[in-house]
Each structure stands twice: as structure tokens, then as C-alpha cells.
Scaffold this motif. Structure first.
Motif, short mmCIF file in Angstrom:
data_model
loop_
_atom_site.label_atom_id
_atom_site.label_comp_id
_atom_site.label_asym_id
_atom_site.label_seq_id
_atom_site.Cartn_x
_atom_site.Cartn_y
_atom_site.Cartn_z
N GLU A 1 -3.29 3.45 -1.90
CA GLU A 1 -3.78 2.52 -2.90
C GLU A 1 -2.92 1.26 -2.90
O GLU A 1 -1.80 1.26 -2.39
CB GLU A 1 -3.76 3.14 -4.30
CG GLU A 1 -4.58 4.41 -4.46
CD GLU A 1 -6.08 4.18 -4.47
OE1 GLU A 1 -6.51 3.01 -4.39
OE2 GLU A 1 -6.83 5.18 -4.54
N ILE A 2 -3.45 0.18 -3.49
CA ILE A 2 -2.69 -1.07 -3.61
C ILE A 2 -1.88 -1.04 -4.90
O ILE A 2 -2.39 -0.69 -5.97
CB ILE A 2 -3.64 -2.29 -3.61
CG1 ILE A 2 -4.50 -2.29 -2.34
CG2 ILE A 2 -2.83 -3.59 -3.72
CD1 ILE A 2 -3.73 -2.32 -1.05
N SER B 1 0.85 -1.18 0.00
CA SER B 1 0.00 0.00 0.00
C SER B 1 0.89 1.23 0.00
O SER B 1 1.82 1.33 0.80
CB SER B 1 -0.92 0.01 1.23
OG SER B 1 -1.65 1.21 1.30
N ALA B 2 0.61 2.18 -0.91
CA ALA B 2 1.41 3.40 -1.00
C ALA B 2 0.51 4.58 -1.30
O ALA B 2 -0.45 4.47 -2.07
CB ALA B 2 2.48 3.26 -2.09
N ARG C 1 -11.53 6.35 -3.95
CA ARG C 1 -11.33 7.22 -2.81
C ARG C 1 -11.52 6.43 -1.51
O ARG C 1 -12.48 5.68 -1.36
CB ARG C 1 -12.31 8.39 -2.85
CG ARG C 1 -12.09 9.39 -1.72
CD ARG C 1 -12.89 10.66 -1.95
NE ARG C 1 -12.67 11.60 -0.87
CZ ARG C 1 -11.63 12.42 -0.78
NH1 ARG C 1 -10.71 12.40 -1.73
NH2 ARG C 1 -11.52 13.25 0.24
N GLY C 2 -10.62 6.62 -0.58
CA GLY C 2 -10.63 5.88 0.68
C GLY C 2 -9.39 5.00 0.76
O GLY C 2 -8.85 4.58 -0.26
N PRO C 3 -8.91 4.73 1.96
CA PRO C 3 -7.67 3.98 2.13
C PRO C 3 -7.79 2.52 1.70
O PRO C 3 -8.78 1.86 1.99
CB PRO C 3 -7.39 4.09 3.63
CG PRO C 3 -8.72 4.35 4.25
CD PRO C 3 -9.50 5.14 3.25
N ASP C 4 -6.78 2.03 1.00
CA ASP C 4 -6.66 0.62 0.61
C ASP C 4 -5.33 0.12 1.13
O ASP C 4 -4.26 0.62 0.73
CB ASP C 4 -6.73 0.47 -0.92
CG ASP C 4 -8.10 0.84 -1.47
OD1 ASP C 4 -9.04 0.06 -1.26
OD2 ASP C 4 -8.22 1.91 -2.10
N VAL C 5 -5.35 -0.87 2.03
CA VAL C 5 -4.12 -1.34 2.69
C VAL C 5 -4.17 -2.86 2.85
O VAL C 5 -5.14 -3.52 2.50
CB VAL C 5 -3.95 -0.67 4.08
CG1 VAL C 5 -3.78 0.83 3.96
CG2 VAL C 5 -5.14 -1.00 4.99
#
Length: 451
Positions: A285-286, A277-278, A303-307
Motif C-alpha cells: 500500500e502507499i 510503498s510498504a 486489494r492489489g499492489p500499490d507502488v
């Protein structure tokens, strides 16, 4: 701790918490007894006795090494989860050191009632230990020998424990038809003096020691499938980046981490790719990349965190991850190129997915009743990917998180936080046989080696 470091830590907590004050929809429970992971297939367990090994030398080391071997072998076979172990108190008070000294009728008769017997001899000479190990079928008087092995190494407790692990794995493979895990390692984060370093221990919690000495905060260790490197995220002068420790060179090695806040690396099972994730574009994003750091490719764009990505180790064609795109974090899966996105959890607060080596299950942490005033707790669950049926493995025993599968798909290691701090535990993949592995300091984020 300086103000800048505290500010970064606060931001990190916010980043990983996915905006904890959001609301959620509760999930109705169903189906708790369908799981078939190899630990509960209905077959009768082999009743196995592990005799104390016979000492064959007068060297002063012999007694201590013999005790270490006997204890390790018995615990390894017990931990396998596929044997009905004969208690030492029910075994004959004998130490047969060779096939000629074995009287099978004494082991197959009550109270032992053993189907199989592991036995052998241990001796020390000129600073080297030699161990002869046998496995006999106690019900076959005519041709009882199933296994016979000889091991030799420098005489010390650690080497003797390793020999016991190897012998136990031989027995497990021969009787269980599956590779043993006794020689595997667990990598994890340990907090000492305000810093967080990467540590490693044997699968049973013994021989724990630090790998890194970076004097900062390092998280999410992930060992390569060939046990050559450990990737992890670490806080440096430029923020969070992916760093690499070589297990072959026993030192840090250079790695071209992407820019932005870069966290949660994960290896594909063939070792050719990393997922991570960066926040290169400002939103986490992934991404995927080659294992040498080249070929960076963005996979998600929402939109929104992807981890917390993790590959399907069976095919390397899918990735599971955590996304906050609908509010609270949920578990999703997608093709490795970002297509065919599926949401796997439908409520609560779900994090830390781990894909079983056989490709069938996801383990993850889930608070199904998350929210102000809700009576929920964070526990470990597993889900059958094809049907999306799930079962709860831990139950209101502290805040549980970061599950990781053993390479045989039959055990899970995880962290548990309770009134005594945060420690690492292990259990069978059906939730039974839970055991604490670490006891000192604060220990978290375990990752089970591939082999």
C-alpha cells in the motif's frame, strides 16, 4: 548467489511485475502533436555562437583545461534545446579573449549569422585557473555586452567543467528566461559484480562514481530537494527497507524504515514528506511519512499492489502511483490523503510515473499492446493531467522505463534496455535529441536532482 537471496530476487520480480500473465484491453491512439513543454513553443531559436576561449598563460595545464572548458560549454548550450548553435566549422577562426578583441561584424555575418556570441579567456597560475566569460549581442554594436563573469578555482578538469556548467547556466537563464540544468546531477542504479549500488553522475553523463558500497541490491534512488540526502530501497537481512545516504556527510545515516517490504521512496518538493510503498499489512500500500521517518500514515487500502508513488511537486497536494487493483498495473492520481482517486491510463501495462516540476504532465512507461502475441513494446509517454491526452516519446527502440524530469520540465532521463544491455538515456521532453549517457555495465532507475 545463495538460495535465500535468489528467492528474494524472484519474489521482487513478481512484486514489481504485477502478475505479467494477465490479459488487457487495447487502447486506441490519438493526439500526438499537442505537447507544449517549453521545447516546442514555436518561437524562433536564438542563433548562438560559442567561441573557443583564448589561452592567456603558458602553464602546461592550460591546453587540456581549455579544451575541456570549450567542449563542455558548447555541449551544454547545445543540450539546452533552446538555441540554434553555430557549428564550430562555420564560426570565424578567432579567439577573442576580451571585449576589446571582439569584432562583432565577423560573427554576425555569414556563414555564422550569430545573434549572440559567448567568448572569453582562460589562464592558469600557481595551480589555480581563472576564466573570464562574456556574452555579447552580435547585432548591437552600440551596447553589446549582456553578461560578464569571472570564475576562479583549483586548476583541474573537473573544476573547469563545473565552471563551464555555471557559465552555460548563466547564459541559458539570461537568454531563455529559465534556470539552466547544467549543474544538476543524475542518481541511478549501477550493477557491478552481481551487486547493485547507487551511483551519481553529472547531467551530461560525465564524472560518474558510486555513492554506496553496501554489497547488496539497492534500487530506486531519490534525491532530496535540497540535495542533502538520497533515499533508496535496499535488500538487507530483514528484507527490503528504505535507507538514507547523506550527501553532506558522504556516508550512510540511520533512518527508521517501516516494517514489511518497503520500496520506492519519493520526496515531496518541500522536503518535509516521503511517500513510499510498504507491505506492512501484507498487501503493498502507499504510505506517507515525515522526512525524519515519523508520522507514518496509510493512504491506500485496496486489494492489489500499490507502488511507485510520486508527489505533484507544484502543490504537494496530489500523489500519482501505480496500482494493480484492476489486474494489470495502471497509473492513478489521488489527493495526498487518499481522496479523489482518478485512473489516468485505461489499458495496456503502465508503470513508473514521474510528475513534471511544473505540475502539468506525467511521464510514465507504457506498453499499450501488452499481452501474448501482441506487437507492443514498452515506451515512454507523457500525459497532460487536465485533459488526459498523451503522446509517445520513444518508439520501438528497446524496452524503456523509469522516466525522470529535469528541474526545468524540459528534459527527461530514462533507462533503455536493448540487445546491448540496460543504459541511461536523456531526451528533450518532446522526445527529440535522444542521447545515451552511460555505456559500461548495467545502469538503470535514473533520478534527476531538483537543482
Amino acid at each position: 548467489m545463495n538460495i535465500g537471496k535468489k528467492h528474494l530476487l524472484v519474489n521482487l520480480r513478481i512484486f514489481f511485475s504485477f502478475f505479467l500473465l494477465s490479459t488487457f484491453a487495447c487502447l486506441t491512439a490519438f493526439a500526438q502533436d499537442w505537447v507544449r513543454t517549453g521545447t516546442n513553443l514555436g518561437a524562433a531559436k536564438v542563433r548562438l555562437a560559442a567561441a573557443n576561449f583564448k589561452p592567456t598563460s603558458a602553464d602546461p595545464q592550460t591546453s587540456d583545461l581549455k579544451n575541456a572548458f570549450d567542449t563542455t560549454l558548447f555541449n551544454d548550450l547545445s543540450n539546452a534545446g533552446i538555441f540554434d548553435m553555430v557549428s564550430k566549422s562555420m564560426a570565424p577562426p578567432l579567439m577573442p579573449g576580451s571585449p576589446q578583441e571582439m569584432n562583432l561584424s565577423q560573427w554576425s555575418a555569414p556563414p555564422s549569422n550569430a545573434d549572440m556570441v559567448a567568448f572569453g579567456a582562460i589562464g592558469v597560475e600557481n595551480g589555480r585557473v581563472t576564466i573570464l566569460g562574456y556574452l555579447f549581442d552580435a547585432k548591437n554594436q552600440q551596447s553589446p555586452q549582456i553578461l560578464g563573469k569571472q570564475y576562479t578555482d583549483i586548476a583541474n578538469v573537473n573544476n573547469v567543467r563545473n565552471i563551464a556548467h555555471r557559465f552555460a547556466d548563466e547564459i541559458i537563464a539570461r537568454l531563455g528566461g529559465i534556470p539552466g540544468i547544467c549543474e544538476t546531477k543524475i542518481y541511478y542504479v549501477s550493477s557491478r559484480g552481481g551487486n547493485k549500488e547507487i551511483w551519481v553522475m553529472d547531467y551530461d553523463g560525465e564524472n560518474a562514481h558510486p555513492l554506496t558500497h553496501l554489497g547488496t541490491i539497492s534500487l530506486s534512488p531519490r534525491v532530496a530537494p535540497d540535495n542533502s540526502r538520497v533515499a533508496f530501497s535496499s535488500l538487507g537481512k530483514n528484507g527490503w527497507s528504505i535507507r538514507m545516504y547523506s550527501l553532506l556527510l558522504n556516508r550512510m545515516v540511520s533512518f527508521p524504515s517501516p516494517g514489511g517490504t518497503t520500496v520506492s521512496p519519493a520526496w515531496s518538493s518541500d522536503g518535509s514528506k516521503l511517500a513510499l510503498s510498504a507491505s506492512i499489512t501484507g498487501d503493498p500500500e502507499i504510505y506517507t511519512m515525515n522526512s525524519d521517518g515519523t508520522g507514518l500514515h496509510r493512504v491506500t487500502a485496496f486489494r492489489g499492489p500499490d507502488v511507485s508513488p510520486v508527489w505533484n511537486p507544484k502543490t504537494n497536494a496530489q500523489i500519482a502511483w501505480v496500482s494493480g487493483r484492476t489486474g494489470l498495473p495502471q497509473i492513478y492520481i489521488m489527493d495526498a490523503d487518499g481522496a479523489n482517486v482518478q485512473r489516468m491510463t485505461d489499458g495496456g501495462y503502465a508503470t513508473s510515473p514521474a510528475w513534471s516540476p511544473n505540475g502539468q504532465f506525467l511521464a510514465f512507461a507504457w506498453n499499450r499492446k501488452y499481452g501474448p502475441g501482441a506487437p507492443g513494446g514498452q515506451d515512454i509517454y507523457i500525459m497532460d493531467i487536465a485533459s488526459k491526452r498523451w503522446t509517445q516519446l520513444t518508439h520501438d527502440s528497446g524496452r524503456c522505463d523509469f522516466p525522470s524530469w529535469s528541474p526545468d520540465s524540459r528534459h527527461i532521463v530514462f533507462q533503455r534496455e536493448d540487445g546491448n544491455g540496460t543504459q541511461i538515456w536523456t531526451m528533450l521532453a518532446d522526445g527529440t535529441e535522444q542521447h545515451q549517457l552511460t555505456h559500461g555495465g548495467s545502469n538503470s532507475m535514473p533520478n534527476w536532482s531538483w537543482k
